[in-house]
Enzyme design. Structure first.
Site, mmCIF file in Angstrom:
data_model
loop_
_atom_site.group_PDB
_atom_site.id
_atom_site.type_symbol
_atom_site.label_atom_id
_atom_site.label_comp_id
_atom_site.label_asym_id
_atom_site.label_seq_id
_atom_site.Cartn_x
_atom_site.Cartn_y
_atom_site.Cartn_z
ATOM 1 N N ASN A 1 -9.258 -36.809 -35.837
ATOM 2 C CA ASN A 1 -10.361 -36.659 -36.784
ATOM 3 C C ASN A 1 -11.310 -35.641 -36.166
ATOM 4 O O ASN A 1 -12.058 -35.972 -35.253
ATOM 5 C CB ASN A 1 -11.051 -38.009 -37.010
ATOM 6 N N TRP A 2 -11.225 -34.429 -36.667
ATOM 7 C CA TRP A 2 -12.024 -33.360 -36.051
ATOM 8 C C TRP A 2 -13.510 -33.462 -36.383
ATOM 9 O O TRP A 2 -14.330 -32.750 -35.806
ATOM 10 C CB TRP A 2 -11.501 -31.988 -36.514
ATOM 11 N N LYS A 3 -13.837 -34.311 -37.354
ATOM 12 C CA LYS A 3 -15.241 -34.435 -37.788
ATOM 13 C C LYS A 3 -15.778 -33.046 -38.154
ATOM 14 O O LYS A 3 -15.019 -32.217 -38.630
ATOM 15 C CB LYS A 3 -16.073 -35.142 -36.717
ATOM 16 N N HIS B 1 -15.138 -44.027 -42.816
ATOM 17 C CA HIS B 1 -15.501 -43.817 -41.405
ATOM 18 C C HIS B 1 -16.939 -44.308 -41.185
ATOM 19 O O HIS B 1 -17.793 -44.162 -42.056
ATOM 20 C CB HIS B 1 -15.377 -42.337 -41.034
ATOM 21 N N GLU C 1 -19.303 -43.120 -39.633
ATOM 22 C CA GLU C 1 -20.337 -42.088 -39.799
ATOM 23 C C GLU C 1 -20.698 -41.916 -41.271
ATOM 24 O O GLU C 1 -21.849 -41.629 -41.609
ATOM 25 C CB GLU C 1 -19.864 -40.776 -39.164
ATOM 26 N N GLU D 1 -12.317 -49.158 -35.490
ATOM 27 C CA GLU D 1 -13.158 -48.280 -34.678
ATOM 28 C C GLU D 1 -14.481 -48.973 -34.395
ATOM 29 O O GLU D 1 -15.397 -48.933 -35.219
ATOM 30 C CB GLU D 1 -13.431 -46.971 -35.430
ATOM 31 N N GLY E 1 -17.467 -41.832 -29.613
ATOM 32 C CA GLY E 1 -18.196 -40.713 -29.036
ATOM 33 C C GLY E 1 -19.087 -41.091 -27.864
ATOM 34 O O GLY E 1 -19.911 -40.302 -27.422
ATOM 35 N N SER F 1 -13.348 -43.297 -28.327
ATOM 36 C CA SER F 1 -13.192 -42.772 -26.965
ATOM 37 C C SER F 1 -11.775 -42.963 -26.416
ATOM 38 O O SER F 1 -11.597 -43.249 -25.237
ATOM 39 C CB SER F 1 -14.234 -43.385 -26.028
ATOM 40 N N GLY G 1 -11.255 -38.779 -32.046
ATOM 41 C CA GLY G 1 -12.319 -37.826 -32.335
ATOM 42 C C GLY G 1 -12.344 -36.715 -31.297
ATOM 43 O O GLY G 1 -11.549 -35.779 -31.333
ATOM 44 N N GLY G 2 -13.249 -36.834 -30.337
ATOM 45 C CA GLY G 2 -13.476 -35.777 -29.345
ATOM 46 C C GLY G 2 -12.211 -35.234 -28.699
ATOM 47 O O GLY G 2 -12.032 -34.009 -28.584
HETATM 48 P P1 13P Z 1 -14.175 -40.428 -30.445
HETATM 49 O O1 13P Z 1 -12.707 -40.377 -30.104
HETATM 50 O O2 13P Z 1 -14.872 -39.118 -30.246
HETATM 51 O O3 13P Z 1 -14.856 -41.580 -29.806
HETATM 52 O O4 13P Z 1 -14.256 -40.681 -32.045
HETATM 53 C C1 13P Z 1 -13.492 -41.683 -32.595
HETATM 54 C C2 13P Z 1 -13.566 -41.558 -34.072
HETATM 55 O O5 13P Z 1 -14.619 -41.771 -34.665
HETATM 56 C C3 13P Z 1 -12.366 -41.146 -34.796
HETATM 57 O O6 13P Z 1 -12.514 -41.294 -36.161
#
Ligand code: 13P
Length: 250
Positions: free
Chosen positions: A9-11, A95, A97, A167, A173, A212, A233-234
């Site tokens: 998930n590149w956000k 998600h 967010e 999640e 993050g 993470s 994510g990251g």
């Molecule tokens: P991180 O891997 O950056 O913690 O993010 C997880 C995430 O929200 C994937 O959707």
């Protein structure tokens, strides 16, 4: 047997230049991956790049969100048909967010899940508790409520065509990964909740962990019986890290 899925998930990250590099890096490293299904969820505007680059690569792509509506006067929204027009297989819905910053309720997320599924996309339903909720001891209550909204709207069979991502918000993050046992406990609870409605659906549905996840903690997490991969994510923004996680599922 559930095939592990590792989805990036590149956000809201990347540029044409960085995404070109990332996509070609993932594509050229796919020889390292022999078990997991691999997917990337790009910002909508970059989905055509994913389609162009990943065609026939074995890597699927998808959107990070999708509208509940089919078309019309919904400024800024992206429909299921638009995602499909560019070859998307997956759409993330709910998600944390989006729940937090865009006020998406459990019921609204369930509608997104339904829209994606009805169109033939595979929805990735994100659920998870905040730190405050975990400290209050209501983790199970929260994920049950988020999951039940989909089951109430669509029936449990709808989960057979989707993916669930657990999640924990406090792990996203933050570098604070849930321990494999902490994650497994919640995954087991989620699968049990589905099983109470339908054992076969529960046995088949993939439940990803997100928060993470990195190459050095992925193998231990994915080795747990109810953890079927990751939503990353990251670490999905660097081809080598992302592939390292995909390899952990080998
Ligand atoms: P991180 O891997 O950056 O913690 O993010 C997880 C995430 O929200 C994937 O959707």
């Amino acid at each position: 047997m559930r095939q592990p899925l590792v989805a990036g998930n590149w956000k809201m990250n990347g540029s044409q230049e960085s995404i070109k590099t990332l996509l070609s890096g993932i594509k050229s490293g796919m020889g390292r991956v022999n078990n997991a299904e691999v997917a990337v969820c790009a910002p909508a505007i970059y989905i055509p790049m994913a389609q162009a680059e990943l065609q026939d690569s074995g890597v699927a792509w998808g959107g990070q969100d999708v509208s509940t509506e089919a078309s019309g006067a919904f400024t800024g929204e992206i429909s299921t048909a638009m995602l499909q027009d560019f070859g998307c297989k997956y759409a993330i819905v709910g998600h944390s967010e989006r729940r937090t910053y865009h006020g998406e309720s459990d019921q609204y997320v369930a509608k997104k899940y339904a829209a994606a599924r009805a169109a033939g996309l595979v929805p990735i339903l994100c659920i998870g508790e905040t730190l405050e909720e975990r400290e209050q001891g209501i983790t199970e209550e929260v994920v049950a409520r988020q999951l039940d909204a989909v089951i109430e709207l669509e029936g449990v069979a709808a989960l057979a065509n989707g993916v669930i991502a657990y999640e924990p918000v406090w792990a996203i993050g933050t570098g604070k990964t849930a321990t494999p046992d902490q994650a497994q406990d919640v995954h087991q609870f989620i699968r049990g909740r589905v099983a109470a409605h339908d054992q076969a659906v529960a046995d088949g549905v993939r439940i990803l962990y997100g928060g993470s996840m990195k190459p050095d903690n992925a193998a231990e997490l994915i080795s747990k019986p109810d953890i079927d991969g990751g939503l990353i994510g990251g670490a999905s923004l660097k081809a080598d890290d992302f592939l390292g996680i995909c390899e952990a599922a080998n």
